[in-house]
Design an enzyme around this catalytic site. Structure first.
Site, PDB file in Angstrom:
ATOM      1  N   TYR A  33      -2.578  -1.684   4.947  1.00 40.27           N
ATOM      2  CA  TYR A  33      -2.467  -0.939   3.790  1.00 40.27           C
ATOM      3  C   TYR A  33      -2.721  -1.688   2.588  1.00 40.27           C
ATOM      4  CZ  TYR A  33       2.016  -2.387   2.293  1.00 40.27           C
ATOM      5  OH  TYR A  33       3.106  -3.223   1.757  1.00 40.27           O
ATOM      6  N   ARG A  52      -8.647  -8.043  -0.050  1.00 44.29           N
ATOM      7  CA  ARG A  52      -7.562  -8.330   0.554  1.00 44.29           C
ATOM      8  C   ARG A  52      -7.454  -7.513   1.869  1.00 44.29           C
ATOM      9  NH1 ARG A  52      -1.912  -8.370  -2.432  1.00 44.29           N
ATOM     10  NH2 ARG A  52      -2.015  -6.258  -2.168  1.00 44.29           N
ATOM     11  N   ARG A 100      -0.418   5.981  24.258  1.00 46.73           N
ATOM     12  CA  ARG A 100       0.245   4.534  23.918  1.00 46.73           C
ATOM     13  C   ARG A 100       0.258   3.628  25.174  1.00 46.73           C
ATOM     14  NH1 ARG A 100       5.054   2.248  24.479  1.00 46.73           N
ATOM     15  NH2 ARG A 100       6.048   1.129  22.950  1.00 46.73           N
ATOM     16  N   LYS A 147      -1.108  -7.683   5.291  1.00 46.41           N
ATOM     17  CA  LYS A 147      -0.732  -6.425   4.462  1.00 46.41           C
ATOM     18  C   LYS A 147      -0.389  -5.378   5.669  1.00 46.41           C
ATOM     19  CE  LYS A 147      -0.176  -4.292  -0.045  1.00 46.41           C
ATOM     20  NZ  LYS A 147       1.447  -4.725  -0.273  1.00 46.41           N
ATOM     21  N   GLU A 180       9.755 -14.252  -0.520  1.00 51.76           N
ATOM     22  CA  GLU A 180       9.428 -13.031  -1.649  1.00 51.76           C
ATOM     23  C   GLU A 180      10.755 -12.233  -1.897  1.00 51.76           C
ATOM     24  OE1 GLU A 180       6.005 -11.219  -0.525  1.00 51.76           O
ATOM     25  OE2 GLU A 180       6.154 -11.633   1.841  1.00 51.76           O
TER      26      GLU A 180
END
Ligand code: PDD
Length: 282
Positions: A33, A52, A100, A147, A180
């Protein structure tokens, strides 16, 4: 009302937007995302965010996602339709819908989801008093540079911090080095230089972080990427956290240690001021 969602080619009200129960984003957090924002109605650093995103997609081997050019069109279109004054744009791409199984499904189109809604800025009271934080073991996976939507560890750490009566958690690795915050990068002024943990698999290298690393030297503030021990963190003259949504916000407490004077520091204020000035000039 303002705000809109996008799901695989269709725009619709956010409350009506749906994806399948078999979406791999839902089943496995098998997606990546971006979060973008506007300033004065203009999308900020779109190219950097899309670059990114392309890197994240590549890293998790999600193929045949829309190109950056197509995504840019979708974002602009969504922003226009949203009628938001100042927007926060959430864009998620998952591997798609399939029964799945762990195998990467073949011949499946990625799911592309976006929401555009009014930006809720960090309340001034919080910005002016600064963030109180606690440190927490970094128990996330080894590829925080991607991300990924797999943010359970971040969500748990953030809520632990909130339950402890503070604003956020700062992750510290088993080696004692800071990585972070739960949704932002950390900068530490040691009295001489501004330090931020090096880009690499332990952090998501923020777009805001990159901008601050460039901006600081222009303001004659020496800045570098360097490992920060938890001891250095607690002895810092100044600490701040950066992200798209909060820009740069001071941290005034880490566990029991009061940082600087216990009030937001001058560097963070100076950098934010200059950052905003430049944003408005572009
Ligand atoms: N998060 N580190 C983490 C773990 C983050 O989630 C974010 C941003 C950042 C800062 O990146 P940037 O400056 O590019 O926004 C660093 C977004 C805002 C979010 O998940 O909401």
């Amino acid at each position: 009302v303002s705000g809109i969602a996008y799901v695989n080619g269709l725009f619709l009200p956010i409350e009506e937007a749906r994806v399948s129960v078999e979406d791999r984003g839902f089943q496995f957090a098998d997606g990546v995302y971006e979060v973008l924002r506007t300033y004065n109605g203009k999308i900020f650093a779109m190219e950097e965010h899309l670059q990114r995103l392309a890197r994240s997609l590549d890293a998790v081997e999600i193929k045949n996602a829309p190109s950056s050019l197509m995504l840019a069109d979708i974002i602009r279109d969504g922003l226009h339709r949203s009628q938001c004054k100042e927007a926060v744009i959430y864009l998620q791409i998952t591997r798609g819908v399939a029964p799945r199984k762990r195998d990467f499904p073949k011949h499946v189109e990625p799911t592309v989801v976006m929401t555009v809604r009014e930006l809720e800025p960090l309340p001034d009271e919080i910005r002016e008093r600064g963030l109180r934080t606690i440190t927490m073991p970094d128990n996330r996976w080894g590829r925080c540079d991607i991300k990924s939507t797999a943010l359970l560890a971040n969500v748990l750490a953030y809520n632990k911090a909130r339950a402890a009566g503070v604003d956020d958690a700062i992750f510290v690795g088993a080696d004692g080095f800071v990585s972070e915050a739960t949704a932002g990068n950390v900068f530490v002024f040691d009295g001489t230089r501004l330090n931020t943990p090096p880009s690499g698999p332990r952090i998501l290298s923020g777009i805001t972080r990159e901008k601050m690393l460039k901006l600081a030297p222009e303001l004659r503030i020496p800045a570098r990427e360097a490992e920060i021990s938890v001891e250095t963190l607690k002895k810092a003259h100044e600490i701040f956290v950066t992200s798209t949504t909060i820009e740069c916000v001071s941290v005034v407490q880490v566990d029991d240690a009061v940082i600087g004077t216990g009030k937001p520091g001058a560097l963070a204020m100076r950098l934010r001021e200059e950052f905003l000035k430049r944003v408005c000039e572009t």
